[in-house]
Motif scaffolding. Structure first.
Motif: not given
Length: 314
Positions: A11-17, A173-176
């Motif tokens: 969730t954090k990765t998606r927000r960062m992207m 990072p890898g993200i699903l």
């Protein structure tokens, strides 16, 4: 088997992207050539809809070459620049830089005309866990800059990597994605190791894989383990044959199905069952048609229920 795996850091990765996508010109996405559709994050299409797109078909050495050619054409028709790749050996690496420069040629020429000479091309590298992203970056840069591992979720933070004076890469990072609309997608991700094995039962996963291969390519299991079965056999019985063929035994001379399960999945992932592609565009079209039919049926049911509710209120 219901599969869902979306750790909090994703969730954090998606927000960062979402916050950094405006900083890049190109989004480079790695997919697994064995499951090009299932390993492609649908959220990225929305996130990067106004960006140039490069799609790297990684692990192409483990996929059926004819199937990879079909998938390449499929994605090219959707506007992607597609490159077949083996990140471990470095195959296809040079094509990435050339493709990025070609995509940015017009913009670079316009900037130079305005006197801006050394504006770098900026690209975001993205992909699901365990698709080979860190291995690609390490090989691409020529030194170890990103951690690698055989478990999903190794890379946890973003990092900018300067390749040359005119090219910068943002690693993520890898993200699903939060919910698999079709459980077949989740299964294929589990087969290839994109979903952490720790959350799955080994025997259940192995029998699901056998069941899938009975449709896709049963001969790869027959030949690898020198066993015989027909395509209506119970997957559990096939797993017992694998255990017996390898001499995996428990106390009481019972076949060790747990060990056989782990060996089967390890050997598939390592390419020892052959070059196998688990899906084709035609399979995806069928899946999407079924999904559309389900959604249409649900919409009709909801409409009928609302009409009935209004009728009762009167």
């Amino acid at each position: 088997m219901h599969i869902q795996w979306y750790p909090g850091h994703m969730t954090k990765t998606r927000r960062m992207m979402e916050e950094t996508i405006s900083l890049v010109d190109i989004v480079i996405e790695l997919v697994d050539a064995r499951i090009p559709y299932s390993s492609k994050n649908p959220d990225l299409d929305e996130l990067a809809k106004n960006k140039h797109r490069i799609l790297l078909m990684n692990k192409s050495d483990l996929a059926d070459p004819a199937a990879t050619e079909i998938w390449t054409k499929y994605f090219e028709e959707k506007g992607f620049h597609v490159i077949e790749m083996n990140a471990v050996k470095g195959t296809g690496m040079a094509d990435v830089t050339n493709a990025a420069r070609a995509l940015m040629k017009d913009k670079i020429e316009k900037l130079r005309a305005r006197g801006r000479i050394n504006v770098p091309i900026r690209a975001m590298i993205a992909g699901i866990p365990n698709v080979g992203k860190s291995t690609f970056i390490n090989k691409y840069v020529g030194k170890t800059t990103a951690k690698t591992g055989d478990k999903p979720g190794v890379t946890r933070g973003k990092q900018w990597i300067k390749l040359k004076k005119d090219f910068e890469l943002l690693d993520t990072p890898g993200i699903l994605w939060p919910k698999f609309e079709d459980q077949q997608v989740g299964l294929k991700l589990a087969f290839t190791g994109a979903i952490n094995d720790d959350i799955l039962d080994a025997q259940t996963l192995a029998t699901a894989f056998i069941n899938h291969m009975m449709v896709v390519n049963p001969d790869c299991i027959r030949k690898r383990y020198n066993i015989e079965f027909d395509t209506i056999a119970e997957p559990h019985d096939v797993l017992r044959q694998i255990a017996e063929a390898r001499g995996f035994k428990l106390k009481g001379d019972e076949p060790d199905l747990e060990r056989a399960s782990k060996i089967l999945m390890d050997e598939y992932r390592g390419g020892k069952l052959g070059r196998l592609t688990l899906e084709l565009p035609e399979d995806i079209n069928d899946m999407l048609a079924e999904k559309e039919a389900r959604e249409k049926e649900k919409a009709q049911t909801d409409k009928a229920r609302k009409a009935e509710y209004k009728k009762r209120k009167k």
